[in-house]
Motif scaffolding. Structure first.
Motif: not given
Length: 328
Positions: A155-164, A168-174, A184-185, A202-206
């Protein structure tokens, strides 16, 4: 981004050309303690590897080699400490693949405090460590397609986390959002260790992490690997498909960790450091410990390491511009 004809691709770069002139290691000796700046909090893969090398280099250089953690800014804060340090071989940077993405993101927004290929001299690869894309145990997905389907059904976009921001994970998430056609947020952290803790809670899905520091959670079932970023599957997790196999080829990246010195560091200093790091990578006890972490020991030449980083930056820059990545 596959490693393809790296030397040929990078021979025109001054970042790499400077390292080609290195010869046999001369008798340079540090006059005092050597600092290895790790631009992330303690506990992550990059920190663990840096400490393994520091222990061995203390023995072979004959001076104290210490690790100093300077987290924040997707690794840019610690990197800037080294960029501004005296080029005397006694302040080094141990960074990872996110160096290329934060560099490109800071350039894009016109706020780069340093430029990787101008302000740093490559020394040697420390280790290649596959990076995993992970989901929390509460997410009913075994691969990227199932994760995308699950995310779209929320129902709402899940959260994804990165190291800032810009990491890299910010880029990969996008990239995964773009190529999967869903939302995703983004939640930034100061390093992989706190990101993993939030995923375990369990607060960050991806999210993503280097294999060595997340393998214990994968084996326990607390986190689920759904892809690797490398061109081939990880030896430790042969059943986990690559992003390319799953139709997300733009997310493919080589998972390196390596040493840099400030630009203008004299060639004799770089040569001695390269020789000592290469010897440390071959040292049986260190090589065995790195292998236990699911990584491959490095110890290549400055030219080879510089070429790999150069190619990765060239591949990342257009993605950063297209996705209009922002750095806080």
């Amino acid at each position: 981004m596959q490693r393809r004809n790296l030397m040929l691709a990078a021979l025109g770069s001054p970042f790499v050309a400077a390292s080609l002139a290195q010869g046999q290691a001369p008798a340079w000796q540090p006059s005092g303690p050597v600092r290895i700046i790790v631009p992330f909090p303690a506990g992550g893969t990059t920190d663990i590897l840096a400490r393994l090398y520091a222990q061995r280099l203390t023995e072979t250089l004959g001076v104290s080699v210490v690790v100093e953690n300077r987290g924040g800014g997707g690794g840019s804060i610690g990197a800037d400490v080294v960029a501004k340090a005296a080029p005397d071989g006694q302040t080094l940077l141990f960074h990872n693949l996110t160096f290329s993405t934060t560099t490109a993101a800071l350039e894009f927004v016109g706020r780069a405090p340093h430029v990787l290929e101008r302000d740093f001299a490559p020394i040697s690869l420390g280790a290649n460590v596959p990076m995993l894309l992970l989901v929390g145990a509460q997410v009913p997905a075994r691969n990227l397609a199932e994760f995308v389907a699950w995310a779209k059904a929320q129902p709402t976009p899940p959260f994804y986390g990165s190291t800032g921001p810009g990491s890299t994970m910010n880029l990969i998430g996008e990239v995964v959002k773009r190529d999967g056609g869903f939302q995703m947020e983004h939640v930034p952290f100061r390093g992989a260790a706190p990101l993993v803790q939030e995923m375990l809670a369990g607060r960050i899905a991806f999210g993503g992490d280097q294999l060595s520091s997340s393998l214990q959670h994968v084996r326990s079932g607390a986190l689920k690997p759904i892809a690797t970023l490398a061109a081939s599957r990880a030896r430790a997790l042969p059943d986990v498909p690559t992003v390319r196999e799953q139709g997300f080829a733009s997310a493919e990246m080589l998972g390196w960790n390596g040493f840099f010195a400030p630009a203008r560091t004299p060639e004799p200093v770089l040569a001695r450091l390269n020789a000592e790091i290469a010897a440390a990578a071959r040292y049986p006890q260190l090589a065995s410990r790195i292998a236990e972490l699911g990584a491959e020991p490095g110890g290549n030449s400055a030219a080879e390491f510089g070429a790999a980083v150069h190619e990765q930056i060239a591949a990342v820059r257009p993605l950063v511009r297209e996705l209009r990545m922002q750095v806080e």
